[in-house]
Design a protein around this motif. Structure first.
Motif, PDB file in Angstrom:
ATOM      1  N   VAL A  35       0.907  -1.193   0.113  1.00  0.00           N
ATOM      2  CA  VAL A  35      -0.055  -0.080   0.033  1.00  0.00           C
ATOM      3  C   VAL A  35       0.976   1.213  -0.012  1.00  0.00           C
ATOM      4  O   VAL A  35       1.910   1.177   0.706  1.00  0.00           O
ATOM      5  CB  VAL A  35      -0.966  -0.184   1.241  1.00  0.00           C
ATOM      6  CG1 VAL A  35      -1.826   1.206   1.229  1.00  0.00           C
ATOM      7  CG2 VAL A  35      -1.813  -1.385   1.239  1.00  0.00           C
ATOM      8  N   SER A  36       0.665   2.087  -0.799  1.00  0.00           N
ATOM      9  CA  SER A  36       1.601   3.504  -0.696  1.00  0.00           C
ATOM     10  C   SER A  36       0.443   4.570  -0.594  1.00  0.00           C
ATOM     11  O   SER A  36      -0.849   4.645  -0.817  1.00  0.00           O
ATOM     12  CB  SER A  36       2.051   3.658  -2.303  1.00  0.00           C
ATOM     13  OG  SER A  36       2.875   2.701  -2.557  1.00  0.00           O
ATOM     14  N   LYS A  37       0.838   5.602   0.212  1.00  0.00           N
ATOM     15  CA  LYS A  37       0.367   6.715   0.474  1.00  0.00           C
ATOM     16  C   LYS A  37       1.359   8.029   0.337  1.00  0.00           C
ATOM     17  O   LYS A  37       2.276   7.808   0.751  1.00  0.00           O
ATOM     18  CB  LYS A  37      -0.300   6.812   1.948  1.00  0.00           C
ATOM     19  CG  LYS A  37       0.597   6.568   3.026  1.00  0.00           C
ATOM     20  CD  LYS A  37       0.026   6.365   4.285  1.00  0.00           C
ATOM     21  CE  LYS A  37      -1.021   7.327   4.650  1.00  0.00           C
ATOM     22  NZ  LYS A  37      -1.432   6.910   5.932  1.00  0.00           N
ATOM     23  N   PRO A  38       0.863   9.241  -0.124  1.00  0.00           N
ATOM     24  CA  PRO A  38       1.757  10.426  -0.067  1.00  0.00           C
ATOM     25  C   PRO A  38       1.934  10.785   1.138  1.00  0.00           C
ATOM     26  O   PRO A  38       1.035  11.127   2.274  1.00  0.00           O
ATOM     27  CB  PRO A  38       0.909  11.151  -0.743  1.00  0.00           C
ATOM     28  CG  PRO A  38      -0.490  10.859  -0.837  1.00  0.00           C
ATOM     29  CD  PRO A  38      -0.606   9.380  -0.573  1.00  0.00           C
ATOM     30  N   MET A  39       3.127  11.120   1.582  1.00  0.00           N
ATOM     31  CA  MET A  39       3.470  11.744   2.682  1.00  0.00           C
ATOM     32  C   MET A  39       4.506  12.764   2.744  1.00  0.00           C
ATOM     33  O   MET A  39       5.278  12.799   1.495  1.00  0.00           O
ATOM     34  CB  MET A  39       4.060  10.682   3.701  1.00  0.00           C
ATOM     35  CG  MET A  39       2.929   9.678   4.106  1.00  0.00           C
ATOM     36  SD  MET A  39       3.342   8.686   5.396  1.00  0.00           S
ATOM     37  CE  MET A  39       3.376   9.705   6.769  1.00  0.00           C
ATOM     38  N   THR A  40       4.847  13.732   3.728  1.00  0.00           N
ATOM     39  CA  THR A  40       5.817  14.605   3.713  1.00  0.00           C
ATOM     40  C   THR A  40       6.912  14.460   4.544  1.00  0.00           C
ATOM     41  O   THR A  40       6.686  14.084   6.064  1.00  0.00           O
ATOM     42  CB  THR A  40       4.956  15.974   3.965  1.00  0.00           C
ATOM     43  OG1 THR A  40       3.880  16.242   3.069  1.00  0.00           O
ATOM     44  CG2 THR A  40       6.118  17.132   3.852  1.00  0.00           C
ATOM     45  N   THR A  41       8.048  14.354   4.074  1.00  0.00           N
ATOM     46  CA  THR A  41       9.083  14.138   4.915  1.00  0.00           C
ATOM     47  C   THR A  41       9.319  15.415   5.817  1.00  0.00           C
ATOM     48  O   THR A  41       9.377  16.594   5.264  1.00  0.00           O
ATOM     49  CB  THR A  41      10.528  13.944   4.222  1.00  0.00           C
ATOM     50  OG1 THR A  41      10.235  13.015   3.123  1.00  0.00           O
ATOM     51  CG2 THR A  41      11.682  13.294   5.086  1.00  0.00           C
ATOM     52  N   GLN A  42       9.483  15.309   7.067  1.00  0.00           N
ATOM     53  CA  GLN A  42       9.642  16.510   8.038  1.00  0.00           C
ATOM     54  C   GLN A  42      11.093  16.683   8.350  1.00  0.00           C
ATOM     55  O   GLN A  42      11.408  17.678   8.680  1.00  0.00           O
ATOM     56  CB  GLN A  42       8.872  16.078   9.283  1.00  0.00           C
ATOM     57  CG  GLN A  42       7.140  15.887   9.122  1.00  0.00           C
ATOM     58  CD  GLN A  42       6.831  17.150   8.563  1.00  0.00           C
ATOM     59  OE1 GLN A  42       6.863  18.334   8.747  1.00  0.00           O
ATOM     60  NE2 GLN A  42       5.739  16.771   7.664  1.00  0.00           N
ATOM     61  N   ASP A  43      12.035  15.704   8.437  1.00  0.00           N
ATOM     62  CA  ASP A  43      13.290  15.788   8.523  1.00  0.00           C
ATOM     63  C   ASP A  43      14.033  14.678   8.155  1.00  0.00           C
ATOM     64  O   ASP A  43      13.730  13.620   7.805  1.00  0.00           O
ATOM     65  CB  ASP A  43      13.451  15.846  10.268  1.00  0.00           C
ATOM     66  CG  ASP A  43      14.975  16.273  10.495  1.00  0.00           C
ATOM     67  OD1 ASP A  43      15.556  17.020   9.808  1.00  0.00           O
ATOM     68  OD2 ASP A  43      15.130  15.932  11.871  1.00  0.00           O
ATOM     69  N   ILE A  44      15.237  14.960   7.804  1.00  0.00           N
ATOM     70  CA  ILE A  44      16.463  13.881   7.645  1.00  0.00           C
ATOM     71  C   ILE A  44      17.492  13.871   8.721  1.00  0.00           C
ATOM     72  O   ILE A  44      18.212  15.220   8.726  1.00  0.00           O
ATOM     73  CB  ILE A  44      17.005  13.951   6.401  1.00  0.00           C
ATOM     74  CG1 ILE A  44      15.863  13.997   5.154  1.00  0.00           C
ATOM     75  CG2 ILE A  44      18.195  13.005   5.876  1.00  0.00           C
ATOM     76  CD1 ILE A  44      16.459  14.404   3.865  1.00  0.00           C
ATOM     77  N   ASP A  45      17.642  13.194   9.604  1.00  0.00           N
ATOM     78  CA  ASP A  45      18.424  13.270  10.818  1.00  0.00           C
ATOM     79  C   ASP A  45      19.994  13.083  10.436  1.00  0.00           C
ATOM     80  O   ASP A  45      20.134  12.662   9.322  1.00  0.00           O
ATOM     81  CB  ASP A  45      17.945  12.630  12.213  1.00  0.00           C
ATOM     82  CG  ASP A  45      17.986  11.375  11.896  1.00  0.00           C
ATOM     83  OD1 ASP A  45      18.804  10.708  11.147  1.00  0.00           O
ATOM     84  OD2 ASP A  45      17.210  10.420  12.660  1.00  0.00           O
TER      85      ASP A  45
END
Length: 167
Positions: A35-45
């Protein structure tokens, strides 16, 4: 690709995906379906972990314990940049981290704000990153494709940069 330090790999990954606002987050549900859903990356640590907000009542949140293997893909067709990240998802309920990543755009999905009891995080720890970046050869490639289409032949187009980053 030469053996790079982990921080160099993280910097390369960050440079490729930071400008891309949305990602497709793919996971395996309890019926063993992808299953795929659009999401927004909040951070790359600093370790290369990708952070996303989600809800405790979402399918994503509920499915992670059964199968932590995920894929996050990024595409910016205008710049001819495509990135696919395979990794392990972790469920994170850490109020201080939620507060540090909170921003006004998240309020569109969580109108009760940072104190919403369903607001949680998913962290993806990348294993393998594969990317395609043909931006520098884009115009030449488009011209060759157009010429081939008019002439009824297959274009001879350089594919641009393709590589893997083993995290």
């Amino acid at each position: 690709m030469p053996d790079l330090s982990h921080s160099t790999k993280v910097a390369e990954l960050s440079a490729k995906i930071k400008p891309i606002r949305f990602a497709m987050f793919t996971y395996i549900n309890l019926q063993a379906q992808m299953v795929s859903k659009p999401m927004t990356t909040q951070d790359i640590d600093a370790d290369g972990g990708l952070w996303f907000f989600t809800s405790t009542v979402s399918d994503l949140w509920e499915n992670i314990p059964a199968n932590q293997n995920v894929n996050v893909s990024f595409a910016e067709p205008q710049d001819s940049v495509y990135v696919s990240i395979s990794g392990i998802a972790e469920r994170i309920v850490e109020r201080s981290k939620i507060e540090s990543l909170w921003n006004p755009l998240v309020a569109a999905w969580f109108p009760n704000g940072v104190e919403d009891p369903h607001l949680v995080l998913v962290k993806v720890v990348p294993d393998t990153v594969e990317y395609w970046d043909s931006n520098s050869k884009q115009m030449v490639g488009l011209l060759k494709m157009a010429k081939a289409a008019l002439g009824g032949s297959t274009p001879e187009v350089e594919s641009g940069e393709h590589g893997k980053i083993e995290m």
